[in-house]
Design a protein around this motif. Sequence first.
Motif, PDB file in Angstrom:
ATOM      1  N   LEU A  14     -11.336  -2.405   5.014  1.00 33.63           N
ATOM      2  CA  LEU A  14     -11.291  -1.441   4.063  1.00 33.63           C
ATOM      3  C   LEU A  14     -11.055  -2.287   2.722  1.00 33.63           C
ATOM      4  O   LEU A  14     -10.264  -3.187   3.032  1.00 33.63           O
ATOM      5  N   PRO A  15     -11.442  -1.905   1.555  1.00 33.47           N
ATOM      6  CA  PRO A  15     -10.915  -2.525   0.195  1.00 33.47           C
ATOM      7  C   PRO A  15      -9.400  -2.323   0.266  1.00 33.47           C
ATOM      8  O   PRO A  15      -8.717  -1.360   0.803  1.00 33.47           O
TER       9      PRO A  15
ATOM     10  N   ALA B  53     -11.360 -16.902  15.664  1.00 33.75           N
ATOM     11  CA  ALA B  53     -10.092 -16.327  14.999  1.00 33.75           C
ATOM     12  C   ALA B  53     -10.457 -15.786  13.555  1.00 33.75           C
ATOM     13  O   ALA B  53     -11.219 -16.428  12.853  1.00 33.75           O
ATOM     14  N   TYR B  54      -9.876 -14.717  13.294  1.00 33.93           N
ATOM     15  CA  TYR B  54      -9.898 -14.210  11.825  1.00 33.93           C
ATOM     16  C   TYR B  54      -8.732 -13.870  11.375  1.00 33.93           C
ATOM     17  O   TYR B  54      -7.644 -13.596  11.863  1.00 33.93           O
ATOM     18  N   GLN B  55      -8.735 -14.163   9.905  1.00 31.14           N
ATOM     19  CA  GLN B  55      -7.436 -13.851   9.307  1.00 31.14           C
ATOM     20  C   GLN B  55      -7.863 -13.405   7.690  1.00 31.14           C
ATOM     21  O   GLN B  55      -8.729 -14.078   7.046  1.00 31.14           O
ATOM     22  N   ARG B  56      -7.329 -12.295   7.186  1.00 34.89           N
ATOM     23  CA  ARG B  56      -7.451 -11.610   6.112  1.00 34.89           C
ATOM     24  C   ARG B  56      -6.025 -11.826   5.345  1.00 34.89           C
ATOM     25  O   ARG B  56      -5.209 -11.234   5.600  1.00 34.89           O
ATOM     26  N   PHE B  57      -6.188 -12.483   4.128  1.00 28.70           N
ATOM     27  CA  PHE B  57      -4.980 -12.418   3.259  1.00 28.70           C
ATOM     28  C   PHE B  57      -4.708 -11.148   2.198  1.00 28.70           C
ATOM     29  O   PHE B  57      -5.792 -10.840   1.340  1.00 28.70           O
ATOM     30  N   LEU B  58      -4.051 -10.492   2.507  1.00 26.67           N
ATOM     31  CA  LEU B  58      -3.549  -9.196   1.765  1.00 26.67           C
ATOM     32  C   LEU B  58      -2.490  -9.390   0.881  1.00 26.67           C
ATOM     33  O   LEU B  58      -1.550 -10.381   1.144  1.00 26.67           O
TER      34      LEU B  58
ATOM     35  N   VAL C 214      -6.061 -14.454  -8.947  1.00 24.43           N
ATOM     36  CA  VAL C 214      -7.307 -13.933  -7.808  1.00 24.43           C
ATOM     37  C   VAL C 214      -8.441 -14.737  -7.840  1.00 24.43           C
ATOM     38  O   VAL C 214      -9.044 -15.575  -7.213  1.00 24.43           O
ATOM     39  N   TRP C 215      -8.816 -14.795  -9.493  1.00 24.33           N
ATOM     40  CA  TRP C 215      -9.928 -15.663  -9.648  1.00 24.33           C
ATOM     41  C   TRP C 215      -9.936 -17.040  -9.494  1.00 24.33           C
ATOM     42  O   TRP C 215     -10.885 -17.565  -8.888  1.00 24.33           O
ATOM     43  N   ALA C 216      -8.975 -17.579  -9.785  1.00 24.02           N
ATOM     44  CA  ALA C 216      -8.629 -19.010  -9.678  1.00 24.02           C
ATOM     45  C   ALA C 216      -8.733 -19.359  -8.233  1.00 24.02           C
ATOM     46  O   ALA C 216      -9.348 -20.318  -7.891  1.00 24.02           O
ATOM     47  N   ARG C 217      -7.896 -18.804  -7.277  1.00 24.33           N
ATOM     48  CA  ARG C 217      -7.617 -19.077  -5.850  1.00 24.33           C
ATOM     49  C   ARG C 217      -9.286 -18.825  -5.256  1.00 24.33           C
ATOM     50  O   ARG C 217      -9.573 -19.515  -4.343  1.00 24.33           O
ATOM     51  N   SER C 218      -9.953 -17.745  -5.526  1.00 25.49           N
ATOM     52  CA  SER C 218     -11.056 -17.674  -5.151  1.00 25.49           C
ATOM     53  C   SER C 218     -12.280 -18.801  -5.414  1.00 25.49           C
ATOM     54  O   SER C 218     -13.032 -19.029  -4.373  1.00 25.49           O
ATOM     55  N   VAL C 219     -12.115 -19.122  -6.546  1.00 25.91           N
ATOM     56  CA  VAL C 219     -12.942 -20.160  -6.963  1.00 25.91           C
ATOM     57  C   VAL C 219     -12.777 -21.388  -6.069  1.00 25.91           C
ATOM     58  O   VAL C 219     -13.676 -22.107  -5.348  1.00 25.91           O
TER      59      VAL C 219
ATOM     60  N   VAL D 112     -11.541 -17.063   7.484  1.00 26.27           N
ATOM     61  CA  VAL D 112     -10.404 -16.631   6.464  1.00 26.27           C
ATOM     62  C   VAL D 112     -10.909 -16.099   5.133  1.00 26.27           C
ATOM     63  O   VAL D 112     -11.775 -16.698   4.536  1.00 26.27           O
ATOM     64  N   TRP D 113     -10.333 -15.272   4.873  1.00 26.78           N
ATOM     65  CA  TRP D 113     -10.944 -14.717   3.485  1.00 26.78           C
ATOM     66  C   TRP D 113      -9.745 -13.760   2.725  1.00 26.78           C
ATOM     67  O   TRP D 113      -8.749 -13.379   3.264  1.00 26.78           O
ATOM     68  N   ASP D 114     -10.232 -13.752   1.378  1.00 24.13           N
ATOM     69  CA  ASP D 114      -9.116 -13.236   0.346  1.00 24.13           C
ATOM     70  C   ASP D 114      -9.420 -11.567   0.413  1.00 24.13           C
ATOM     71  O   ASP D 114     -10.390 -10.994   0.444  1.00 24.13           O
ATOM     72  N   GLY D 115      -8.386 -10.738   0.703  1.00 26.93           N
ATOM     73  CA  GLY D 115      -8.161  -9.573   0.587  1.00 26.93           C
ATOM     74  C   GLY D 115      -8.481  -8.653  -0.575  1.00 26.93           C
ATOM     75  O   GLY D 115      -8.974  -7.439  -0.470  1.00 26.93           O
ATOM     76  N   LEU D 116      -8.544  -9.564  -1.656  1.00 27.82           N
ATOM     77  CA  LEU D 116      -8.756  -8.871  -3.192  1.00 27.82           C
ATOM     78  C   LEU D 116     -10.214  -9.151  -3.400  1.00 27.82           C
ATOM     79  O   LEU D 116     -11.147  -8.171  -3.991  1.00 27.82           O
TER      80      LEU D 116
END
Length: 576
Positions: A313-314, A261-266, A491-496, A124-128
Amino acid sequence: MLRSAARNAVFRPNVNNIQRVLRRAASTEAHQDTDIVIVGGGPAGLALASALSSTPAIRNALRVVLVEAGDLDKVGNWEPPTGTFSNRVSSITNASQHFLQAQEIGAWAHVEESRTCPIEEMQVWDGLSDARISFSTHDDNSLEFSGLSAPSQMARLTENLNLQRALLRRLHSSPGIEIVDKVKVQSIQREEREGGGWPLVHLSDGHVLRTRLLVGADGFNSPVRAYAGIQSYGWAYETTAIVATLFHHPRTSFQPPNTTAYQRFLPTGPIAFLPLSSTASSMVWSTKPHIAKALLSSDPAILTSMINAAFRLPEVSLRYLQNVILDSTQSSAPLSAAQLQQEIGWREQSHGIDSRSAYSISADATGVPPADADSLPPLVTSIQPGSAASFPLRFNHADEYIGDGAGARTVLVGDAAHKIHPLAGQGLNMGLGDVEALSHCIEKAVLGGADIGSRTALLPYARERYFENHKIMAACDKLHKLYAATAEPVVWARSVGVEVLNELDSVKAAMMLSAGSRPSRSRPSGAQFGVNLAASGIESLARSISSARTLTEGVANIAGAGVQRLLQTLANSQRR
């Protein structure tokens, strides 16, 4: 005047008496007495019927009737063409699978295993920000102190129809449940009787069922919930889910099998890639309604390319491509698949994406895979014809699960009680958890000689399930809203937070435990600290990140405090 008033005074009570007599006559018309009526033949209703039929105390003592408006013969005789799959699938956790197996209700033996696929890893990963967290069966090794070996899978993916067909076969092989299908519930009334009557279920074929306990497994628009007068709260998400069955090349001999299973959060919603076989997977893409409409109305080749782009893609380029498609749907010259491919290629070059990288849509999927191939799902080559569809997403939770007063002798399970965002794949598992708890509750009442429809007998079910379901629903709702934010501090906070959690194997293992990676009866008591640890740590972090959405300054301190609380909780638990 006085005589007229006197006549009216005498006449009014007579009218009331006549109305009371008519109501009693309606409630005492020819009916069939039953002990339990289950309204709804979906997975939850069929699972409850199977569980009740598997309990000798219930099977030998109670009359149970299941009512379904649809044609269950179509489900029982479901035989899809070889190589094709239904677009409605569910991730069955190990805990749910354990309940469905022989020692519980014996339905899993009727599931066609070749149409299921194990999930051994999740990414699972952050789309940004691309911050990533992975879950694997190997993460459970961090709890080896419990004396239990790691499970071979985290969950198992299957089509909903495969499970429903298995439950029907189980019911047909075990007498004790009466199935009434192709019949609708026209109305539900309460029997007029001193001391409180039983529910009367009026069916479209003219029959009336009088029952001690009425179970609503009849979905979001539940007639049983309406009869019971149980209110619910919730909202419609500004989101539509696109589902489809995807075809792709098999993984090469240099790669692990297609069990990830893959999941990208956009920002518009998450997109999930769920394995079904070596060459087929299921997709659930949550996005804005106008984008979903444009994608589904486009050439299937365009939707195929956009699915590949959505994982690679970005976000800025993906947003641009979506606007191109939206504009083309309103123009006289629609966008072609070749034009879209050319646009994607140019976008890849502008971002410096190597054509040999797994992040390139033009990469060779059959040769030696690039080093980053396992970080992304296989490239989709086509979509199964007729499988692409969409449905709106909602959040909804009943105020309570058991009726009272005029709506007494009713209980809700599954979607009739709760509706959740599909991002965590927990909707069906929550319903199966309801069924397991309710069946045990009914069994206990029967063995104790209690009234199965009384509030006293049903209250343990509500106490066990309401808070458990609420925790999962609240977590999924917060995740959806959290990842919809695009402000840089958020975005920074959730990524940390994600990157910190990804380094804490014990916390990840505890999260997997709480999500049902182990059968409930085999969960070690010592591991309960991990579940509580994960819940408290994530909740602290989520509160901190949520606060960041409304702040423009000081976000670093807020997120840092959340992470610090998480780490401190972990340290304290380990010292104990």
